[in-house]
Design a protein around this motif. Structure first.
Motif, short mmCIF file in Angstrom:
data_model
loop_
_atom_site.label_atom_id
_atom_site.label_comp_id
_atom_site.label_asym_id
_atom_site.label_seq_id
_atom_site.Cartn_x
_atom_site.Cartn_y
_atom_site.Cartn_z
N PRO A 1 0.81 -1.23 0.00
CA PRO A 1 0.00 0.00 0.00
C PRO A 1 0.84 1.27 0.00
CG PRO A 1 -0.95 -1.61 1.49
CD PRO A 1 0.35 -2.19 1.03
N GLU A 2 2.01 1.23 0.62
CA GLU A 2 2.86 2.43 0.65
C GLU A 2 3.52 2.72 -0.69
OE1 GLU A 2 2.93 -0.19 2.74
OE2 GLU A 2 5.00 -0.69 3.35
N ASP A 3 3.36 1.84 -1.67
CA ASP A 3 3.83 2.13 -3.03
C ASP A 3 2.84 2.99 -3.80
OD1 ASP A 3 5.04 -1.24 -3.18
OD2 ASP A 3 6.24 0.57 -2.91
N THR A 4 1.68 3.26 -3.23
CA THR A 4 0.67 4.08 -3.89
C THR A 4 1.19 5.48 -4.13
OG1 THR A 4 -1.17 2.82 -2.94
CG2 THR A 4 -1.63 5.07 -3.64
N ALA A 5 1.13 5.93 -5.38
CA ALA A 5 1.65 7.23 -5.77
C ALA A 5 1.40 7.44 -7.26
CB ALA A 5 3.14 7.33 -5.48
N VAL A 6 1.66 8.65 -7.72
CA VAL A 6 1.77 8.91 -9.15
C VAL A 6 3.23 8.65 -9.54
CG1 VAL A 6 1.55 10.57 -11.02
CG2 VAL A 6 -0.09 10.60 -9.12
N TYR A 7 3.42 7.81 -10.53
CA TYR A 7 4.76 7.45 -10.99
C TYR A 7 5.07 8.22 -12.27
CZ TYR A 7 5.19 3.72 -7.58
OH TYR A 7 5.31 3.02 -6.41
N TYR A 8 6.24 8.84 -12.27
CA TYR A 8 6.68 9.64 -13.40
C TYR A 8 7.95 9.05 -13.99
CZ TYR A 8 3.68 13.29 -11.38
OH TYR A 8 2.63 13.99 -10.87
N CYS A 9 8.03 9.15 -15.29
CA CYS A 9 9.25 8.80 -16.01
C CYS A 9 9.97 10.10 -16.37
CB CYS A 9 8.87 8.02 -17.27
SG CYS A 9 10.24 7.63 -18.34
N ALA A 10 11.30 10.09 -16.27
CA ALA A 10 12.08 11.28 -16.60
C ALA A 10 13.36 10.84 -17.30
CB ALA A 10 12.40 12.07 -15.34
N ALA A 11 13.91 11.75 -18.09
CA ALA A 11 15.14 11.44 -18.82
C ALA A 11 16.05 12.65 -18.87
CB ALA A 11 14.81 10.96 -20.24
N GLU A 12 17.33 12.39 -18.69
CA GLU A 12 18.32 13.45 -18.69
C GLU A 12 19.50 12.99 -19.56
OE1 GLU A 12 17.81 16.28 -17.17
OE2 GLU A 12 19.73 17.22 -17.65
N PRO A 13 19.91 13.78 -20.54
CA PRO A 13 20.99 13.34 -21.42
C PRO A 13 22.35 13.41 -20.74
CG PRO A 13 20.30 15.56 -22.01
CD PRO A 13 19.34 15.08 -20.96
N PHE A 14 23.23 12.48 -21.15
CA PHE A 14 24.63 12.47 -20.76
C PHE A 14 24.82 12.42 -19.24
CE2 PHE A 14 24.91 13.31 -25.09
CZ PHE A 14 24.39 14.53 -25.43
N TYR A 15 23.99 11.64 -18.57
CA TYR A 15 24.03 11.57 -17.10
C TYR A 15 24.24 10.12 -16.71
CZ TYR A 15 23.12 13.93 -12.66
OH TYR A 15 23.24 14.52 -11.43
N SER A 16 25.49 9.74 -16.48
CA SER A 16 25.81 8.34 -16.25
C SER A 16 25.70 7.91 -14.79
CB SER A 16 27.22 8.04 -16.75
OG SER A 16 28.16 8.84 -16.06
N ASP A 17 25.68 8.85 -13.87
CA ASP A 17 25.64 8.53 -12.45
C ASP A 17 24.18 8.30 -12.03
OD1 ASP A 17 27.19 10.02 -9.49
OD2 ASP A 17 25.75 8.39 -9.69
N THR A 18 23.74 7.06 -12.17
CA THR A 18 22.32 6.77 -11.92
C THR A 18 21.96 6.96 -10.46
OG1 THR A 18 22.89 4.42 -11.72
CG2 THR A 18 22.07 5.18 -13.86
N ALA A 19 22.88 6.69 -9.56
CA ALA A 19 22.59 6.85 -8.14
C ALA A 19 22.32 8.31 -7.80
CB ALA A 19 23.73 6.32 -7.29
N HIS A 20 23.16 9.20 -8.32
CA HIS A 20 22.98 10.62 -8.05
C HIS A 20 21.73 11.14 -8.74
CE1 HIS A 20 23.78 15.00 -8.16
NE2 HIS A 20 24.39 14.77 -7.01
N TYR A 21 21.50 10.67 -9.96
CA TYR A 21 20.33 11.12 -10.70
C TYR A 21 19.05 10.73 -9.97
CZ TYR A 21 16.95 11.73 -14.44
OH TYR A 21 15.87 12.11 -15.18
N CYS A 22 19.00 9.50 -9.49
CA CYS A 22 17.79 9.00 -8.82
C CYS A 22 17.59 9.64 -7.46
CB CYS A 22 17.89 7.48 -8.65
SG CYS A 22 16.57 6.55 -9.45
#
Length: 130
Positions: free
Chosen positions: A88-109
Motif C-alpha cells: 500500500p505504501e507504493d501508492t503514488a503517481v509514478y513519473y518517467c524522466a530522462a536526462e541526457p549524458f548523465y551516467s551517475d544513476t545513483a545521483h540522478y535517482c
C-alpha cells in the motif's frame, strides 16, 4: 515534439504486480539516464529506480530493492518498471524522466532527478489496496 509517455498504472491488491512503460517519441535513449520517480499526496517526489542507457547500469532505492526491476528495450525506445510484491505504501503517481549524458544513476535517482529533468512524462497513477 519530443516527449515521454507512461502507461501501465492501475489498481492492484497488496502483493500484486504491475509493469509500467515509458516510451520516448521525438528522440532516442542513446545516452540518457532514465528514471522512475513517484510522488504521493502531501509528499515530496522521490526516486525509485534509474538506468543509464549506454551501459545498462541501474540504481534502486532501498525500499524497492528485490521487488522492482528496471529494464530497457532500445528497439522500442522504451523503459519498463516491473513492480512485484506491491505494498500500500507504493501508492503514488509514478513519473518517467530522462536526462541526457548523465551516467551517475545513483545521483540522478537520489538527488538531481527528483527536481530536474530534460524530459518528464505526464505520470501514471498506481494504487495498491490492502
Amino acid at each position: 515534439e519530443a516527449q515521454l509517455v507512461e502507461s501501465g498504472g492501475g489498481l492492484v491488491q497488496a502483493g500484486g504486480s504491475l509493469r509500467l512503460s515509458c516510451t520516448a517519441s521525438g528522440f532516442t535513449f542513446d545516452d540518457y539516464a532514465i528514471g522512475w520517480f513517484r510522488q504521493a499526496p502531501g509528499e515530496e517526489r522521490e526516486g525509485v529506480s534509474c538506468i543509464y542507457s549506454r551501459d545498462g547500469s541501474t540504481y534502486y532505492t532501498d525500499f524497492v530493492k528485490g521487488r522492482f526491476t528496471i529494464s530497457t528495450d532500445n528497439a522500442k525506445n522504451t523503459v519498463y518498471l516491473q513492480m512485484n510484491s506491491l505494498k500500500p505504501e507504493d501508492t503514488a503517481v509514478y513519473y518517467c524522466a530522462a536526462e541526457p549524458f548523465y551516467s551517475d544513476t545513483a545521483h540522478y535517482c537520489s538527488r538531481y532527478g527528483r527536481h530536474y529533468a530534460h524530459y518528464w512524462g505526464q505520470g501514471t497513477q498506481v494504487t495498491v489496496s490492502s
